[in-house]
Design an enzyme around this catalytic site. Structure first.
Site, PDB file in Angstrom:
ATOM      1  N   ALA A  63       0.860  -1.187   0.000  1.00 18.19           N
ATOM      2  CA  ALA A  63       0.000   0.000   0.000  1.00 18.19           C
ATOM      3  C   ALA A  63       0.892   1.232   0.000  1.00 18.19           C
ATOM      4  O   ALA A  63       2.039   1.164   0.441  1.00 18.19           O
ATOM      5  CB  ALA A  63      -0.872  -0.018   1.250  1.00 18.19           C
ATOM      6  N   GLY A 102       0.713  -5.193   0.641  1.00 18.20           N
ATOM      7  CA  GLY A 102      -0.370  -5.183  -0.341  1.00 18.20           C
ATOM      8  C   GLY A 102       0.090  -5.693  -1.700  1.00 18.20           C
ATOM      9  O   GLY A 102      -0.719  -6.204  -2.484  1.00 18.20           O
ATOM     10  N   GLU A 105      -0.226  -9.254  -1.513  1.00 17.51           N
ATOM     11  CA  GLU A 105      -1.665  -9.565  -1.457  1.00 17.51           C
ATOM     12  C   GLU A 105      -2.296  -9.461  -2.847  1.00 17.51           C
ATOM     13  O   GLU A 105      -3.198 -10.233  -3.191  1.00 17.51           O
ATOM     14  CB  GLU A 105      -2.354  -8.617  -0.461  1.00 17.51           C
ATOM     15  N   GLU A 125       3.982  -5.819   7.129  1.00 19.29           N
ATOM     16  CA  GLU A 125       3.103  -4.829   7.760  1.00 19.29           C
ATOM     17  C   GLU A 125       3.348  -4.695   9.250  1.00 19.29           C
ATOM     18  O   GLU A 125       3.275  -3.605   9.815  1.00 19.29           O
ATOM     19  CB  GLU A 125       1.628  -5.192   7.518  1.00 19.29           C
TER      20      GLU A 125
HETATM   21  C1  3H9 Z   1       0.417  -2.486   3.304  1.00 19.88           C
HETATM   22  O1  3H9 Z   1       0.734  -2.919   2.236  1.00 19.88           O
HETATM   23  C2  3H9 Z   1      -0.938  -2.634   3.909  1.00 19.88           C
HETATM   24  C3  3H9 Z   1      -1.774  -3.637   3.175  1.00 19.88           C
HETATM   25  O2  3H9 Z   1      -1.600  -4.922   3.711  1.00 19.88           O
HETATM   26  C4  3H9 Z   1      -3.239  -3.360   3.344  1.00 19.88           C
HETATM   27  C5  3H9 Z   1      -3.789  -2.136   2.733  1.00 19.88           C
HETATM   28  C6  3H9 Z   1      -5.290  -2.031   2.861  1.00 19.88           C
HETATM   29  N1  3H9 Z   1       4.544   3.507   0.160  1.00 19.88           N
HETATM   30  O3  3H9 Z   1      13.343   2.134   0.916  1.00 19.88           O
HETATM   31  P1  3H9 Z   1      13.755   2.876  -0.312  1.00 19.88           P
HETATM   32  C7  3H9 Z   1       9.345   5.068  -0.874  1.00 19.88           C
HETATM   33  S1  3H9 Z   1       1.510  -1.587   4.263  1.00 19.88           S
HETATM   34  C8  3H9 Z   1       4.993   4.717  -0.134  1.00 19.88           C
HETATM   35  O4  3H9 Z   1      14.717   4.001  -0.157  1.00 19.88           O
HETATM   36  P2  3H9 Z   1      14.923   0.453  -1.299  1.00 19.88           P
HETATM   37  C9  3H9 Z   1      10.397   5.405   0.177  1.00 19.88           C
HETATM   38  O5  3H9 Z   1       9.874   6.254   1.167  1.00 19.88           O
HETATM   39  C10 3H9 Z   1       2.957  -1.504   3.248  1.00 19.88           C
HETATM   40  N2  3H9 Z   1       6.305   4.994  -0.382  1.00 19.88           N
HETATM   41  O6  3H9 Z   1      14.280   1.894  -1.454  1.00 19.88           O
HETATM   42  C11 3H9 Z   1      11.474   6.064  -0.668  1.00 19.88           C
HETATM   43  O7  3H9 Z   1      11.059   7.407  -0.922  1.00 19.88           O
HETATM   44  P3  3H9 Z   1      12.157   8.573  -1.045  1.00 19.88           P
HETATM   45  C12 3H9 Z   1       3.730  -2.770   3.256  1.00 19.88           C
HETATM   46  C13 3H9 Z   1       7.168   3.983  -0.304  1.00 19.88           C
HETATM   47  O8  3H9 Z   1      15.145  -0.053  -2.657  1.00 19.88           O
HETATM   48  C14 3H9 Z   1      11.397   5.311  -1.995  1.00 19.88           C
HETATM   49  O9  3H9 Z   1      10.106   4.687  -2.014  1.00 19.88           O
HETATM   50  N3  3H9 Z   1       4.957  -2.558   2.524  1.00 19.88           N
HETATM   51  C15 3H9 Z   1       6.765   2.680   0.022  1.00 19.88           C
HETATM   52  O10 3H9 Z   1      16.064   0.507  -0.333  1.00 19.88           O
HETATM   53  C16 3H9 Z   1      12.449   4.238  -2.117  1.00 19.88           C
HETATM   54  O11 3H9 Z   1      12.407   3.410  -0.980  1.00 19.88           O
HETATM   55  C17 3H9 Z   1       6.099  -2.223   3.144  1.00 19.88           C
HETATM   56  O12 3H9 Z   1       6.181  -2.139   4.355  1.00 19.88           O
HETATM   57  C18 3H9 Z   1       5.379   2.452   0.256  1.00 19.88           C
HETATM   58  N4  3H9 Z   1       4.895   1.237   0.564  1.00 19.88           N
HETATM   59  O13 3H9 Z   1      13.805  -0.458  -0.606  1.00 19.88           O
HETATM   60  C19 3H9 Z   1       7.290  -1.970   2.259  1.00 19.88           C
HETATM   61  N5  3H9 Z   1       7.841   1.864   0.023  1.00 19.88           N
HETATM   62  O14 3H9 Z   1      13.034   8.178  -2.199  1.00 19.88           O
HETATM   63  C20 3H9 Z   1       8.006  -0.717   2.649  1.00 19.88           C
HETATM   64  C21 3H9 Z   1       8.900   2.647  -0.278  1.00 19.88           C
HETATM   65  O15 3H9 Z   1      11.338   9.797  -1.265  1.00 19.88           O
HETATM   66  N6  3H9 Z   1       9.109  -0.445   1.769  1.00 19.88           N
HETATM   67  N7  3H9 Z   1       8.504   3.924  -0.486  1.00 19.88           N
HETATM   68  O16 3H9 Z   1      12.896   8.582   0.269  1.00 19.88           O
HETATM   69  C22 3H9 Z   1      10.315  -1.096   1.842  1.00 19.88           C
HETATM   70  O17 3H9 Z   1      10.510  -2.016   2.624  1.00 19.88           O
HETATM   71  C23 3H9 Z   1      11.423  -0.616   0.963  1.00 19.88           C
HETATM   72  O18 3H9 Z   1      11.135   0.711   0.594  1.00 19.88           O
HETATM   73  C24 3H9 Z   1      11.622  -1.459  -0.337  1.00 19.88           C
HETATM   74  C25 3H9 Z   1      12.603  -0.727  -1.270  1.00 19.88           C
HETATM   75  C26 3H9 Z   1      12.222  -2.810   0.047  1.00 19.88           C
HETATM   76  C27 3H9 Z   1      10.326  -1.640  -1.055  1.00 19.88           C
END
Ligand code: 3H9
Length: 701
Positions: A63, A102, A105, A125
């Site tokens: 998400a 998500g 999912e 999450e």
């Molecule tokens: C969910 O999914 C809830 C659902 O179950 C239900 C819904 C109803 N959203 O980390 P990075 C941004 S909860 C928005 O530096 P990497 C991040 O802030 C979600 N933005 O890169 C950064 O911005 P900036 C469950 C996001 O390659 C840029 O992207 N998912 C999101 O080292 C690059 O990120 C998670 O918890 C997001 N979801 O790592 C995953 N994700 O450049 C969370 C990233 O402006 N994300 N951004 O600073 C991660 O674990 C890592 O970002 C990921 C990439 C491994 C994806």
């Protein structure tokens, strides 16, 4: 609306590509694009199957967490997933890269999944204070069984493609290009009659869990051990229980949705998502743009192989960077290298490392007693004891041998970087790299910028932090930098309170209940009470000049009670144990010290203990912001969480203060000022924010 989904046709297959750089979160535009894309494919008679993938390095990162707490735009994720689930044409996910939360999912709503070898999948999450709220807690147990699903969701840890196939999350590991393979997979399904496979309709795997409800007790025990004080894990367990016991997919989904809502509205969720963004924000330095050229760090020199130097060396060895470590004589060198080897051996005993891993790391380590051997290192880090004169002498020696272009760093925890830099002919190359003990474990790296430190050196140091798997936070050069400057106010309050009527055990217990791994006196025992005592003796300080807050510790040292290292300090440590026991003798010493100082003891409530410790941090944090030592409140929070064990679920001291209400914090500070005087003078920034009706979040930019 952010994000889009590209639609193209490859023969009779529709290919939908999610495009929302850099990691394709499910923003409004993506949800709209996915819904439109599936409907378009369903309406096209030529199309017989759909393949869904992501552009760039991710499939879908989950998400869009920046949307939480805001008014949602575009179709809901639930409607979008229903459209996919109910598709009469088979949908195959081509998981090209990260499929988290998500994102996974969505893949579970596809009828089949083909995954690239390097694509990690996970439901992280829980780390954001949430649970998989788009069917993850209901579909995954049906796909892989409740026991494995519980472990996967409660830990939040991702797994790579091959393991996802082994676990049954994905159907096939791509051998070539994942999209081509997924299209071929889809074609096979079409050729075999175009059967869809909805996970929601399956229940065989739930049977096993029905027969073995003990798996839920086990999950609860694990969660209590690994995630003390967290709200989301119990909710996750309840959702999986609902999947198993309700045996009605829609009822389970309803349960999950309500539990997700509870997590979403919980303060821990706000704190953890703030923490997620803060960890990324601290990498951004306004006057050191992202494209500032950086240097390669392919070798390191470390001066000193004591606790800090050894730990710092391990950080480099762990990521494959060769280290030359210097000690004053061969004996000290052998001892230091021996400790590094022993630390690795302990990792082998605990099954966290193989003998081969250790051999590889040790092969990268060279010991020396000759400064000239540091001449080729890309970065030289001084990690000797905290004495400015000795550090200055050391930097003169480094300056004489280090190659041009090398970074010259000090691991000082609070001394003046400019004075150290001035000892060299190249102050622009000098910077503070303050690691936290144990350096190979703690995530924080305080990067201290001197007046003349070059921007390239700052950018390289911040990047080095990431290479070493640390979180680097930039600090200005002022005594104690960010972390220790705040710590001084916190420990001062703790020291005063025991003289005014609290006991060390009460203070530690209040701080531990708040969620810190240890209280200030446990921390003193761990670090060693003798450090400050010896420094005061060396400086020739008269007993009457010793700060009152150090009087008890000094008395303990006079009794050879230095803390954990002598099995006695504020606590008694039974041989071989790190769990201290309270000692009535210490309380006698504390009470006698109050008497000597003419301080009347009284009952101090737990609430006062907590507020004095935390408000002192917040007030000093404001001064640090006022002085420009920290760039933003989030830099302070990240320092405190990752260097000092402040509970992540509170967001850090500044976020915590916002949650309390800054007016309440200011009132408290003023009350303490009236009672205890000067140290409690409110920071001008705190007063200004309250006067303007603002909070720290308003300073984040
Ligand atoms: C969910 O999914 C809830 C659902 O179950 C239900 C819904 C109803 N959203 O980390 P990075 C941004 S909860 C928005 O530096 P990497 C991040 O802030 C979600 N933005 O890169 C950064 O911005 P900036 C469950 C996001 O390659 C840029 O992207 N998912 C999101 O080292 C690059 O990120 C998670 O918890 C997001 N979801 O790592 C995953 N994700 O450049 C969370 C990233 O402006 N994300 N951004 O600073 C991660 O674990 C890592 O970002 C990921 C990439 C491994 C994806």
């Amino acid at each position: 609306m952010k994000g889009t989904v590209h639609y193209e046709k490859r023969g009779n297959i529709a290919l939908l590509t999610v495009d929302n750089p850099p990691v394709n979160p499910l923003s409004g535009g993506v949800r709209q694009g996915m819904t439109d894309g599936v409907n378009k494919a369903l309406a096209d008679d030529e199309v017989q199957a759909i393949v869904m993938t992501g552009a760039g390095r991710a499939f879908i990162a989950g998400a869009d967490i920046s949307e939480f707490g805001k008014e949602p735009q575009g179709p809901s994720l639930f409607d979008c997933l229903d459209t996919m689930d109910n598709s009469s044409k088979p949908i195959v996910a081509a998981i090209n890269g990260t499929a988290f939360g998500g994102g996974l999912e969505v893949a579970l709503c596809c009828h089949y999944r083909v995954i690239a070898e390097k694509a990690p999948v996970g439901l992280p999450e829980v780390k954001l204070g949430l649970l998989p709220g788009a069917g993850g807690t209901q579909r995954l147990p049906r796909l892989i069984g409740a026991e494995k699903a519980l472990q996967f969701i409660v830990s939040g840890d991702p797994i790579p493609g091959p393991q996802a196939v082994e676990l049954g999350i994905a159907d096939e590991l791509a051998k070539g290009d994942v999209v081509d393979d997924a299209i071929a997979f889809a074609q096979k399904i079409v050729d075999a009659g175009g059967q869809t496979r909805r996970i929601r309709d399956e229940s065989a795997k739930l049977e096993e869990a029905r027969k073995n409800p003990a798996i839920f007790d086990e999950a609860r025990k694990n969660a209590a051990r690994r995630m003390r004080g967290r709200f989301a894990p119990e909710k996750i367990i309840q959702c999986v229980e609902a999947a198993v016991n309700l045996d009605d997919f829609d009822a389970g989904m309803k349960f999950e949705r309500e539990a997700f809502g509870e997590c979403l509205n919980h303060p821990q969720r706000a704190a953890l998502i703030y923490n997620f963004f803060s960890e990324r924000e601290v990498a951004k330095i306004p006057d050191v743009p992202k494209d500032t050229p950086t240097q390669k760090i392919e070798s390191a020199g470390v001066i000193g192989c004591g606790t800090m130097g050894g730990g710092i060396s391990m950080c480099f060895l762990n990521v494959g960077i060769p280290v030359t470590v210097l000690e004053t004589d061969q004996e000290a060198l052998d001892r230091g290298i021996g400790v590094i080897k022993r630390n690795y051996d302990i990792q082998v005993q605990r099954g966290r490392m193989s003998e081969d891993d250790v051999a590889q790391r040790m092969a990268l380590l060279t010991g020396t007693t000759d400064h000239a051997d540091l001449g080729q290192a890309d970065v030289v880090i001084e990690a000797i004891y905290e004495n400015l004169d000795v550090k200055i002498e050391t930097f003169k020696k480094i300056d004489a041998v280090a190659k041009q272009g090398a970074i010259l760093a000090s691991n000082t925890s609070g001394l003046d970087i400019d004075k150290i830099a001035a000892a060299t002919g190249r102050p622009e190359a000098v910077i503070g790299l303050h690691f936290f003990s144990p350096a190979n474990v703690m995530r924080l790296l305080e990067v201290v910028r001197g007046e003349k430190t070059g921007k390239g050196i700052i950018a390289t140091s911040m990047k080095l932090g990431k290479t070493l798997k640390k979180i680097a936070v930039l600090s200005g050069n002022a005594p104690g930098f960010i972390g220790n400057r705040m710590l001084a106010q916190y420990t001062r309050q703790a020291g005063e309170m025991i003289l005014q009527g609290a006991t060390p055990y009460q203070v530690d217990s209040v701080i531990q209940k708040f969620g810190m791994p240890m209280g200030p006196f446990q921390m003193n025992d761990l670090v060693g009470l003798d450090l400050g005592w010896r420094a005061r003796k060396l400086a020739g300080m008269k007993p009457e000049d010793v700060p009152i807050t150090a009087r008890v510790a000094d008395k303990l040292c006079e009794m050879d009670r230095y803390g954990q290292k002598t099995n006695r300090g504020f606590y008694i440590y039974p041989e071989g144990s790190r769990a201290g026991q309270a000692d009535p003798e210490v309380i006698d010493i504390v009470e006698a010290t109050s008497k000597e100082l003419g301080i009347k003891r009284r009952d101090i409530s737990d609430e006062e203990v907590l507020n004095r410790c935390l408000y002192a941090l917040v007030n000093e944090g404001c001064r640090i912001l006022d002085d420009g030592i920290a760039l933003r409140p989030c830099d302070i929070d990240i320092v405190y969480i990752n260097g000092y064990g402040f509970p992540q679920i509170t967001g850090g001291p500044m976020f915590w203060a916002d949650q309390q209400g800054l007016d309440k914090v200011l009132d408290g500070v003023k009350r303490f000022q009236a009672e205890y005087g000067a140290p409690w003078e409110p920071a001008p920034l705190l007063e200004k924010l309250v006067k303007d009706g603002k909070n720290f979040a308003s300073l984040q930019g």
